[in-house]
Design an enzyme around this catalytic site. Structure first.
Site, PDB file in Angstrom:
ATOM      1  N   CYS A   6     -59.094 -33.740  68.599  1.00 21.77           N
ATOM      2  CA  CYS A   6     -57.753 -33.400  68.634  1.00 21.77           C
ATOM      3  C   CYS A   6     -56.694 -34.674  68.644  1.00 21.77           C
ATOM      4  O   CYS A   6     -56.515 -34.890  67.448  1.00 21.77           O
ATOM      5  CB  CYS A   6     -57.494 -33.013  70.312  1.00 21.77           C
ATOM      6  SG  CYS A   6     -55.839 -31.853  70.585  1.00 21.77           S
TER       7      CYS A   6
ATOM      8  N   HIS B 108     -61.432 -28.466  70.660  1.00 24.64           N
ATOM      9  CA  HIS B 108     -62.273 -28.971  71.834  1.00 24.64           C
ATOM     10  C   HIS B 108     -63.740 -28.595  71.669  1.00 24.64           C
ATOM     11  O   HIS B 108     -63.912 -27.579  72.606  1.00 24.64           O
ATOM     12  CB  HIS B 108     -61.700 -29.020  73.147  1.00 24.64           C
ATOM     13  CG  HIS B 108     -60.290 -29.802  73.163  1.00 24.64           C
ATOM     14  ND1 HIS B 108     -60.281 -30.971  73.616  1.00 24.64           N
ATOM     15  CD2 HIS B 108     -59.002 -29.479  72.864  1.00 24.64           C
ATOM     16  CE1 HIS B 108     -58.904 -31.470  73.502  1.00 24.64           C
ATOM     17  NE2 HIS B 108     -58.376 -30.487  73.203  1.00 24.64           N
TER      18      HIS B 108
ATOM     19  N   GLU C 173     -66.064 -29.732  73.564  1.00 20.42           N
ATOM     20  CA  GLU C 173     -66.472 -29.925  75.151  1.00 20.42           C
ATOM     21  C   GLU C 173     -66.401 -28.855  75.943  1.00 20.42           C
ATOM     22  O   GLU C 173     -67.210 -28.915  77.081  1.00 20.42           O
ATOM     23  CB  GLU C 173     -66.042 -31.245  75.477  1.00 20.42           C
ATOM     24  CG  GLU C 173     -64.652 -31.260  75.707  1.00 20.42           C
ATOM     25  CD  GLU C 173     -63.594 -31.715  74.740  1.00 20.42           C
ATOM     26  OE1 GLU C 173     -62.598 -32.348  74.752  1.00 20.42           O
ATOM     27  OE2 GLU C 173     -64.007 -31.469  73.568  1.00 20.42           O
TER      28      GLU C 173
END
Length: 511
Positions: free
Chosen positions: A82, A169, A171
């Site tokens: 990002c 993202h 994660e």
């Protein structure tokens, strides 16, 4: 200085900690550092790769966050996520600008070229976007690896340099193959081995403790919670004859807590315990104190005073051991561009000058890792899976001033909550459950009489490491029973509410 397989530079994303968590789950040791960490400190860690986190800033803004440009010349793989992606694009002279179409939520991407990140993964997958800027052109020397409906440069990379950039993202759980993407970066780009686990961590920490302490003694502060219990077990495995385990009753404990802790350490863990009743001094210092930060700092300072007084009674005590976790460090300090959330009594709440040196063997690991370590050290599941209980105790579950009357009300309500959760099997399904005594009263009717009494909030959450949490979806009939019992059995409470906020934006504890 402790080495790390992968360094995560924090640019302020609420998800930064999840990056480290996902890598550790794969057996790869990842550590979070501020975005402005020096190149020398990075080199000292001897990482095999670097990840640039997301963040709220814009690379074209005057207040943008920039890391040392030298990281791109270390001949190490770099993954930008990002804001980290936009930073990489900006560094290599691409244009980053406000996005006409902001993206928040799920999006579909399509892999355009085989590469290390997406090895053995589907060509089409769902990911999680959270950005308001976009990369308008491809940086020189890079190629497109994946696209989305709103971004022709959703993923780009330079495979020769092993530089990769993701607009989404990986994660977060909503990115369906995000964990695999991070694993691929670690395995195929960085050549990391999946060898980090709690067994190796326990061995390393025991060696460090023996080396640091030498022949001196360690005062080990315990609360009965999993963190301090694991610290005590770890110290016992390393220097059992040199530890003095101390439990302080600060007057802010749950009902029956003192007796449970004493029984557990003496009978279950086989560790001698010194129990100190310091409730009077703690409660006297909290009179007229309503600010939560002030409460935490008063409690932190008082704990240290009590421990230092106890240390004077024993010869050669030079160290104080605490169950500080990585999450405590993160929430109590400014990491990268992240802001301080709250002071933890055993981190930000400590006095600047102490006569004892601190030992915090768990400060590099998360809560679920602590539980795994506890099992590795032979602790029972009953001890390891106890719900977290904060060091400041009930003081931060009472809104406003803490006094004996409010403590008694809260204890009675808390007993009922835990009884109901345990009898229905929900205690073991949840991360944490407790009552909060609110500093408001409300009108009620009991029998034919008007009441004007206290309100209690029920807080029950699901989590894996405490960094994020969602409220538990308890069945209505259980909530109804909890409410009915508290109102009927605890005189002075006439209203019960249920907290349905998640972390973030709320924290798990109210103060």
């Amino acid at each position: 200085m402790k080495k790390a397989d992968i360094l995560v530079l924090d640019f302020g994303s609420q998800y930064t900690q999840l990056i480290a968590r996902r890598l550790r789950e794969q057996g790869v040791y990842a550590e979070i550092l501020p975005f402005n960490v020096s190149l020398a400190d990075i080199k000292a860690k001897e990482p095999k790769g670097i990840i640039l986190s997301g963040g709220p800033a814009s690379v074209y803004a005057t207040d943008a966050y920039f890391c040392d440009k030298g990281i791109f010349d270390l001949n190490l793989p770099v993954l930008g996520i990002c804001y980290g992606m936009q930073l990489m694009a900006h560094h290599y002279k691409a244009t980053v600008a406000p996005a006409g179409h902001k993206e928040y939520g799920k999006a579909n991407i399509e892999i355009k070229k085989d590469n290390a990140l997406f090895k053995n993964l589907p060509k089409k997958q769902t990911v999680w976007m959270s950005h308001s800027d976009k990369v308008e052109n491809l940086p020189q020397g890079f190629e497109v690896l994946a696209t989305s409906e709103n971004s022709p440069f959703c993923v780009f990379g330079n495979e020769d340099k092993k530089f990769f950039a993701l607009q989404f993202h990986p994660e977060v759980q909503h990115s369906e193959f995000g964990k695999n993407i991070l694993k691929n970066f670690a395995k195929y780009a960085c050549n990391c081995e999946s060898i980090w686990n709690m067994g190796s961590f326990a061995k390393t920490q025991a060696e460090k403790i023996r080396e640091e302490v030498g022949n001196d003694k360690v005062l080990c502060a315990v609360s009965g919670g999993v963190d301090s219990s694991v610290v005590a077990a770890l110290l016992a495995s390393a220097i059992k004859e040199q530890i003095i385990v101390v439990f302080v009753d600060n007057g802010l404990l749950r009902s029956g807590e003192k007796e449970q802790v004493e029984f557990m350490f003496k009978n279950t863990l086989g560790i001698d315990l010194i129990s100190i009743d310091a409730s009077e001094i703690f409660l006297s210092r909290l009179v007229n104190v309503t600010d939560p930060e002030q409460k935490r700092k008063i409690i932190g300072n008082t704990f240290i005073e009590v421990f230092e007084e106890e240390a004077k009674k024993h010869k050669d005590v030079k160290y104080l051991a605490q169950g500080t976790l990585y999450t405590d460090i993160i929430e109590s300090s400014v990491v990268g561009a992240s802001k301080t959330i709250k002071s933890h009594h055993n981190v930000g709440g400590l006095p600047e000058k102490m006569n004892l040196k601190l030992i915090e063997p768990l400060k590099e690991i998360f809560k679920d890792e602590v539980r795994a370590l506890g099992l590795e050290l032979g602790l029972s599941k009953e001890v390891v899976y106890r719900h977290p209980f904060p060091g400041p105790g009930l003081a931060i579950r009472i809104m406003g001033e803490v006094n004996r009357a409010s403590l008694e009300l809260l204890r009675k309500a808390d007993v009922i909550l835990l009884e109901e959760l345990k009898s229905t099997g929900w205690y073991d399904k949840t991360w944490q459950a407790f009552c909060v005594l609110l500093n408001v009263k409300s009108v009620g009717v009991m029998g034919d009489n008007r009441t004007y009494d206290n309100a209690v909030c029920i807080r029950v959450v699901d989590a894996s490491d405490g960094m994020t949490a969602t409220f538990s979806h308890l069945p209505y009939e259980i909530l109804e029973n909890i409410s009915r019992r508290i109102i009927n059995e605890v005189e002075g409470i006439n209203r019960v509410v249920y907290d349905i906020s998640s972390k973030p934006p709320a924290t798990i504890e109210w103060e």
